[in-house]
Write an enzyme that holds these catalytic residues in place. Structure first.
Site: not given
Lengths: 212, 159
Positions: B25, B31, B48
């Site tokens: 990712t 995040c 994610h």
């Protein structure tokens, strides 16, 4: 979130109008950049799209490419964000033009960072002022927040902040290029659903359409 | 699942795979990336997540957008694929505070809630690389459970 669901399928002419709006914004930013650098600035509108916030990176593309990114809030009559990205090399080339000296530093240092932050603020200011004049609205931008990091991390962080308040966003994606000096920049503008509605309403008032 | 060796996970999304597939990712800022791994079955997953809790969500259609529901979803899916909750180990990455002069602490809240959720599910955290003020790209290697973390100015590391 009914407002968002209703607006999910914008009609083609509405997208056309939004792309034109984006063209006005980026065109005026390019004029500012021309005045700052005295170089021909080419611009390109990459598109307008109303989407779920988590789908926005699928449109812009996501990368770990290092960039200097500045973001500003769009305030008053419209609400959203404007982000301006410069790749490392462009930061360097633009800094040389603006400061008139090549300090021989390849990475992004404090001086070039402040310079580019100032340029980004000017470009975003011109962009927003152009929209404001065209739409007859009062739109302002905040002071910039600037960071040197991966394109994806900067974009995701701003999208995350935006998603605290809304689930959908209108994305306007544009870029500019100074070919001779190898300077490239990417301008992303994000508006919340209420602002999109307001923009479309204003466009309808300015250009009344005959009912089909 | 395709037979490609690398799966890319978008924001508010997840992937689950068996050895030797890698799951990646891009651009974790505030995040949080949560990797769950079963060493015996060599199966692992990566979420994610953007925001802390689904309880504050207006639209609850995507559990993977939120840290708490994202972890629960991934844990549920990995167990369905033949793992056991008891064998799972977790690694946390991200939750940075990207813009120093801004006081939004979403990153911090994401990490806090990830720890709480994992504790509630009785999944132990074996490693983490969280907080600070920079972005991270993460790749989970399902053949070893290793997480490769890439950054711009702080180099790469494996946890």
């Amino acid at each position: 979130m009914e407002e968002g669901k209703n607006l999910k399928n914008l009609r083609e002419y509405e997208y056309g109008a939004l792309r034109e709006l984006e063209n006005i914004g980026i065109g005026n930013s390019a004029t500012s950049l021309y005045k700052l650098t005295n170089n021909l600035v080419q611009t390109r509108v990459l598109g307008a799209k109303f989407e779920l916030i988590e789908n926005i990176p699928k449109i812009t593309g996501i990368s770990e490419f290092p960039v200097l990114g500045s973001f500003m809030h769009i305030e008053k009559d419209l609400s959203g964000y404007i982000l301006i990205f410069f790749p490392e090399k462009s930061v360097k080339n633009l800094s040389i033009i603006l400061s008139g000296e090549d300090r021989g530093i390849d990475s992004v240092d404090t001086i070039s960072r402040s310079l580019i932050e100032e340029v980004s603020h000017i470009l975003a200011g011109t962009y927003v002022t152009a929209l404001s004049t065209f739409l007859g609205l009062n739109i302002l931008i905040s002071t910039p927040y600037t960071v040197y990091d991966m394109f994806g991390s900067i974009l995701n962080s701003v999208l995350t902040e935006m998603s605290c308040k809304t689930d959908f966003a209108l994305l306007l994606d544009a870029e500019f290029l100074i070919k001779e000096e190898k300077i490239y920049g990417n301008v992303l503008t994000l508006f919340d659903p209420a602002s999109l509605e307001y923009i479309l309403k204003r466009i309808d008032e300015i250009f009344p359409r005959k009912s089909a | 699942m395709t037979d490609s060796k690398l799966i890319i996970v978008g924001i508010g999304a997840y992937a689950l795979a068996r050895s030797p597939v890698k799951i990646k990712t891009y651009g974790l800022g505030s995040c949080v990336g949560i990797a769950l791994y079963d060493r015996r079955e060599r199966i692992g997953g990566l979420v994610h997540a953007m925001l802390p809790s689904i309880s504050n969500a207006r639209i609850k259609e995507n559990p993977l957008k939120y840290t708490d529901s994202g972890i629960e979803y991934l844990a549920g899916e990995i167990v369905k694929k033949g793992s056991s909750r008891k064998r799972l180990e977790a690694k946390l990455v991200g939750g940075a505070h990207m813009f120093e002069n801004r006081n939004m602490n979403i990153g911090e809240r994401n990490i806090e809630l990830a720890r709480k959720t994992l504790e509630r599910l009785e999944i132990s955290i074996v490693a983490e690389d969280t907080g600070k003020n920079y972005g991270r790209t993460v790749t989970l290697d399902t053949s070893t459970g290793d997480l490769l973390i890439r950054t711009i100015l702080r180099g790469d590391k494996i946890i």
